[in-house]
Write a protein that holds these residues in place. Structure first.
Motif, mmCIF file in Angstrom:
data_model
loop_
_atom_site.group_PDB
_atom_site.id
_atom_site.type_symbol
_atom_site.label_atom_id
_atom_site.label_comp_id
_atom_site.label_asym_id
_atom_site.label_seq_id
_atom_site.Cartn_x
_atom_site.Cartn_y
_atom_site.Cartn_z
ATOM 1 N N MET B 120 0.834 -1.201 0.000
ATOM 2 C CA MET B 120 0.000 0.000 0.000
ATOM 3 C C MET B 120 0.870 1.253 0.000
ATOM 4 S SD MET B 120 -2.964 -1.591 2.326
ATOM 5 C CE MET B 120 -3.115 -0.403 3.559
ATOM 6 N N VAL B 121 1.954 1.230 0.764
ATOM 7 C CA VAL B 121 2.854 2.387 0.792
ATOM 8 C C VAL B 121 3.472 2.593 -0.593
ATOM 9 C CG1 VAL B 121 5.063 3.222 1.705
ATOM 10 C CG2 VAL B 121 3.340 2.304 3.256
ATOM 11 N N GLN B 122 3.880 1.485 -1.215
ATOM 12 C CA GLN B 122 4.448 1.584 -2.570
ATOM 13 C C GLN B 122 3.434 2.193 -3.539
ATOM 14 O OE1 GLN B 122 5.554 -2.455 -3.393
ATOM 15 N NE2 GLN B 122 7.700 -2.119 -2.839
ATOM 16 N N THR B 123 2.189 1.714 -3.456
ATOM 17 C CA THR B 123 1.148 2.217 -4.348
ATOM 18 C C THR B 123 0.910 3.708 -4.112
ATOM 19 O OG1 THR B 123 0.124 0.051 -4.197
ATOM 20 C CG2 THR B 123 -1.204 1.801 -5.173
ATOM 21 N N ALA B 124 0.849 4.085 -2.830
ATOM 22 C CA ALA B 124 0.633 5.496 -2.509
ATOM 23 C C ALA B 124 1.757 6.346 -3.093
ATOM 24 C CB ALA B 124 0.551 5.675 -0.993
ATOM 25 N N MET B 125 2.992 5.845 -2.971
ATOM 26 C CA MET B 125 4.137 6.602 -3.483
ATOM 27 C C MET B 125 4.072 6.752 -5.000
ATOM 28 S SD MET B 125 7.253 5.056 -1.218
ATOM 29 C CE MET B 125 8.553 5.916 -2.082
ATOM 30 N N SER B 126 3.613 5.706 -5.703
ATOM 31 C CA SER B 126 3.640 5.777 -7.162
ATOM 32 C C SER B 126 2.427 6.510 -7.726
ATOM 33 C CB SER B 126 3.745 4.372 -7.768
ATOM 34 O OG SER B 126 2.662 3.590 -7.333
ATOM 35 N N THR B 127 1.346 6.654 -6.943
ATOM 36 C CA THR B 127 0.163 7.340 -7.482
ATOM 37 C C THR B 127 0.079 8.796 -7.046
ATOM 38 O OG1 THR B 127 -1.065 6.280 -5.712
ATOM 39 C CG2 THR B 127 -1.359 5.381 -7.905
ATOM 40 N N LEU B 128 0.588 9.120 -5.871
ATOM 41 C CA LEU B 128 0.504 10.506 -5.401
ATOM 42 C C LEU B 128 1.720 11.280 -5.891
ATOM 43 C CD1 LEU B 128 -0.625 9.841 -1.707
ATOM 44 C CD2 LEU B 128 -2.059 10.480 -3.660
ATOM 45 N N ASP B 129 1.484 12.292 -6.697
ATOM 46 C CA ASP B 129 2.600 13.065 -7.249
ATOM 47 C C ASP B 129 3.395 13.761 -6.156
ATOM 48 O OD1 ASP B 129 2.257 12.358 -9.852
ATOM 49 O OD2 ASP B 129 0.811 13.965 -10.266
ATOM 50 N N PHE B 130 2.677 14.118 -5.085
ATOM 51 C CA PHE B 130 3.354 14.792 -3.974
ATOM 52 C C PHE B 130 4.470 13.919 -3.397
ATOM 53 C CE2 PHE B 130 3.562 15.702 0.626
ATOM 54 C CZ PHE B 130 4.034 17.000 0.539
ATOM 55 N N ALA B 134 5.352 7.967 -10.103
ATOM 56 C CA ALA B 134 6.069 6.816 -10.651
ATOM 57 C C ALA B 134 7.556 7.097 -10.833
ATOM 58 C CB ALA B 134 5.440 6.419 -11.981
ATOM 59 N N PHE B 135 7.913 8.381 -11.009
ATOM 60 C CA PHE B 135 9.324 8.695 -11.294
ATOM 61 C C PHE B 135 10.139 8.923 -10.041
ATOM 62 C CE2 PHE B 135 6.903 10.122 -15.013
ATOM 63 C CZ PHE B 135 7.453 9.258 -15.944
ATOM 64 N N GLY B 136 9.463 9.078 -8.909
ATOM 65 C CA GLY B 136 10.192 9.274 -7.672
ATOM 66 C C GLY B 136 10.668 10.699 -7.497
ATOM 67 N N ILE B 137 11.402 10.918 -6.437
ATOM 68 C CA ILE B 137 11.942 12.245 -6.131
ATOM 69 C C ILE B 137 13.459 12.178 -6.227
ATOM 70 C CG2 ILE B 137 12.206 14.036 -4.374
ATOM 71 C CD1 ILE B 137 9.530 13.151 -3.201
ATOM 72 N N SER B 138 14.006 13.023 -7.110
ATOM 73 C CA SER B 138 15.465 13.070 -7.200
ATOM 74 C C SER B 138 15.932 14.464 -6.776
ATOM 75 C CB SER B 138 15.917 12.750 -8.624
ATOM 76 O OG SER B 138 15.201 13.561 -9.527
ATOM 77 N N VAL B 229 14.662 8.830 -4.315
ATOM 78 C CA VAL B 229 13.666 7.960 -3.678
ATOM 79 C C VAL B 229 12.533 7.695 -4.654
ATOM 80 C CG1 VAL B 229 11.945 7.793 -1.850
ATOM 81 C CG2 VAL B 229 14.183 8.777 -1.352
ATOM 82 N N SER B 230 12.271 6.416 -4.938
ATOM 83 C CA SER B 230 11.145 6.075 -5.795
ATOM 84 C C SER B 230 10.451 4.853 -5.213
ATOM 85 C CB SER B 230 11.633 5.780 -7.213
ATOM 86 O OG SER B 230 11.992 4.418 -7.327
ATOM 87 N N PRO B 231 9.241 4.548 -5.704
ATOM 88 C CA PRO B 231 8.522 3.371 -5.180
ATOM 89 C C PRO B 231 9.334 2.090 -5.354
ATOM 90 C CG PRO B 231 7.093 4.659 -6.628
ATOM 91 C CD PRO B 231 8.434 5.275 -6.703
ATOM 92 N N ASP B 232 10.208 2.057 -6.388
ATOM 93 C CA ASP B 232 10.984 0.842 -6.631
ATOM 94 C C ASP B 232 12.179 0.695 -5.694
ATOM 95 O OD1 ASP B 232 9.245 0.529 -8.747
ATOM 96 O OD2 ASP B 232 10.567 1.636 -10.120
ATOM 97 N N SER B 233 12.421 1.739 -4.892
ATOM 98 C CA SER B 233 13.578 1.676 -3.991
ATOM 99 C C SER B 233 13.345 0.696 -2.841
ATOM 100 C CB SER B 233 13.867 3.052 -3.391
ATOM 101 O OG SER B 233 13.882 4.040 -4.393
ATOM 102 N N PHE B 234 12.081 0.279 -2.644
ATOM 103 C CA PHE B 234 11.782 -0.548 -1.474
ATOM 104 C C PHE B 234 11.023 -1.808 -1.873
ATOM 105 C CE2 PHE B 234 11.640 3.979 -0.707
ATOM 106 C CZ PHE B 234 12.732 4.122 0.137
#
Lengths: 257, 329
Positions: B120-130, B134-138, B229-234
């Protein structure tokens, strides 16, 4: 000290306890006996707080405890010795008894990490008290051994020490003699006798009539969830209703062991 | 006290090795990953070993810590030190919140519940732009306090070492306390612990939040180190790795997490080197990794059911008593 007033509890429409009323005076040893299925364990669990009563009240030293969770009842002074071997595995005897002191101590997780002087003082006091309780049940020499390796009789004495460490107003024992060998049973009877001399208020739920009549000042007899007799051991054992409901089968059962 | 406790010797050796390694190794990425894993696994070992609660989704709290740092620095421009301190606090608060329903589950159900939490955390990270989408925060800035900024890998590794030491110290103190005894007791019997005056639900919640704080701290530090940090990092596999590290090292021991993290990380690194030889197929790496996890678990459970640390401890105790020594741990 302990007042149980018209307490009822049913399971699937069948009453396990119905309008059970009894009062245990300070310093009294009260026996609860009854044949299998009489509702002894239900009554024990109602007072301990593992199940809730549907109606009626339970008070300890004038305070209602029947709505409190089990750990809060321990704080109010309910000490528990379980029938099963409910010691804490992987912990020494001393640590087991130190857990019992939870009921009247307070240091939390932050105090554990920072260890202010108050926390260190409390730890020392808990340790000293736990050693004292272990010595009261005769297990001080084994204080550093793991608890799960003990024979059943000693595990039960360890539970008594753990309950004593909570400074209980009333000590509840659930079938403390069950599963014990004759010698262990004798030792346990002596231990309960000593506790009685020290003025501990005890509620002794027990199948073994002989043990209860030798230790308890008063006995409450349950049958089919109701109180059918209440009195001194000699009064109770001569009560026709009791003989009919219990002693006829119970006496021969006790003789079997 | 003329006899030196062998455990203390080992601890000193480990500490010296940890302090020397950052100065002699070239690329410190591997060492950093290992230290971060050790911090997470120390918390997981506390949760699983002492409190008897499973978690297959510890990565969720690593992610919360990392996102806290990523969002705090890039979106809000907060100072690095502040967000690094906030990372474990946010992760712990999140765990305390989700723990209220989650910890009503037991055993396997709790394990799957925590795994679901991670997804669920992964999904939240990939759907919420904040939270990066999907691209993560660099573009997370380098860590630094005041004017001094971390310009290469070494200070990160030293900071991670210091934080690992802090985490071990705090864990040691908590285990050996009134609170810690309550936690160990409820792992044995919740009913008996409750009747001894231990507030079982609150105790579980606190220890769950504490293990999440460790994970969040590691996550925050990793966000500065990576710095992305991106959803794929975890991935879920990483959370399983934490469990394997904890089991192999020895649940319910202070040093089990560290030993497991060092050993399993090293093993994976060796496998990586082997499978990345040019003449071998590229699929070999993942296959070897999964096979190793399976093999490790089977071997550990068969020969060292308590994990490495307890097995070595009891072997050492036997050796000492055979020599007639009076040394005790």
């Amino acid at each position: 000290m302990l007042t149980i007033d018209r307490v009822s509890r049913s399971f699937g429409g069948v009453y396990a306890n119905r309008d059970v009323t009894l009062t245990v005076a300070e310093g009294e040893v009260r026996g609860i006996i009854g044949p299998n299925g009489a509702g002894k364990s239900t009554l024990f669990n109602l007072v301990a707080g593992h199940i809730r009563a549907e109606s009626g009240t339970i008070s300890l030293a004038g305070r209602r405890i029947d709505r409190l969770p089990a750990h809060a009842r321990a704080r109010q002074g309910v000490g528990i010795v379980f029938q099963g071997a409910r010691v804490f595995p992987g912990m020494s005897l001393l640590a087991n008894v130190m857990v019992g002191a939870h009921a009247h101590t307070r240091a939390g997780v932050v105090a554990a990490a920072l260890r202010p002087p108050s926390q260190r003082r409390e730890e020392r006091a808990i340790r000293a008290q736990a050693e004292d309780c272990l010595s009261r049940v005769g297990l001080l020499d084994w204080a550093s051994r793991p608890a799960e390796g003990l024979p059943l009789g000693q595990q039960r004495r360890l539970q008594v020490a753990r309950a004593l460490a909570g400074l209980p107003r009333v000590l509840l024992l659930d079938e403390p003699a069950s599963g014990l060998r004759a010698a262990e049973r004798q030792e346990l009877a002596e231990l309960i006798g000593e506790l009685r001399r020290d003025g501990t208020t005890i509620l002794l739920v027990e199948h073994d009539v002989g043990l209860v009549t030798s230790l308890a000042e008063r006995i409450t007899v349950l049958d089919l969830g109701r109180v059918i007799a209440d009195g001194t051991p000699s009064e109770v054992t001569s009560d026709p209703a009791v003989i009919k409901a219990y002693l006829g089968t119970g006496a021969s059962h006790a003789a079997d062991r | 006290m003329d006899r030196v406790n062998p455990r203390n010797v080992l601890v000193v050796v480990a500490a010296v090795a940890g302090c020397v390694a950052p100065f002699v190794m070239g690329d410190l990425t591997f060492l950093m990953r290992m230290l971060l894993a050790a911090i997470v696994v120390t918390g997981l070992s506390l949760l699983m070993g002492y409190a008897g609660q499973a978690s297959l989704g510890q990565g969720a709290f690593v992610a919360v810590g990392a996102v806290t740092v990523a969002v705090g620095t890039t979106r809000w421009g907060l100072p690095p030190l502040l967000v690094l301190v906030a990372a474990p606090i946010v992760a712990g608060a999140f765990a305390a919140l989700v723990g209220v329903p989650l910890l009503r589950l037991r055993g396997h159900y709790l394990a799957f519940g925590t795994l679901a939490l991670l997804l669920m955390v992964q999904t939240a990270m990939s759907t919420l732009d904040f939270l990066g989408g999907a691209f993560g925060i660099s573009g997370i800035p380098a860590f630094g306090v005041g004017g001094s900024v971390f310009t290469d890998q070494r200070p990160y590794v030293l900071l991670a070492l210091g934080l690992l030491a802090l985490v071990l110290f705090v864990t040691h103190r908590i285990v050996d306390s009134r609170f810690g005894r309550g936690i160990r007791a409820l792992a044995g019997s919740e009913t008996a612990a409750e009747s001894a005056g231990v507030p079982v639900m609150r105790g579980k919640l606190v220890i769950f939040a504490l293990s999440a704080m460790y994970a969040g701290l590691a996550g925050g530090l990793s966000a500065f180190f990576t710095p992305y940090v991106s959803p794929d990092s975890f991935p879920a596999l990483e959370s399983f790795t934490y469990v394997i590290m904890a089991v192999v090292g020895g649940l319910g021991t202070l040093w089990g997490g560290v030993v497991g993290a060092v050993l399993v990380s090293t093993l994976l690194q060796v496998l990586n080197l082997v499978s990345s030889q040019p003449q071998l197929p590229p699929t070999l790496g993942p296959i070897l990794q999964y096979a190793t996890y399976g093999g490790l678990l089977v071997v550990a459970l068969l020969f060292m059911p308590g994990g490495i640390v307890p097995t070595v401890q009891s072997a050492a105790a036997r050796a000492v008593s055979r020599r007639g020594g009076a040394g005790r741990t």
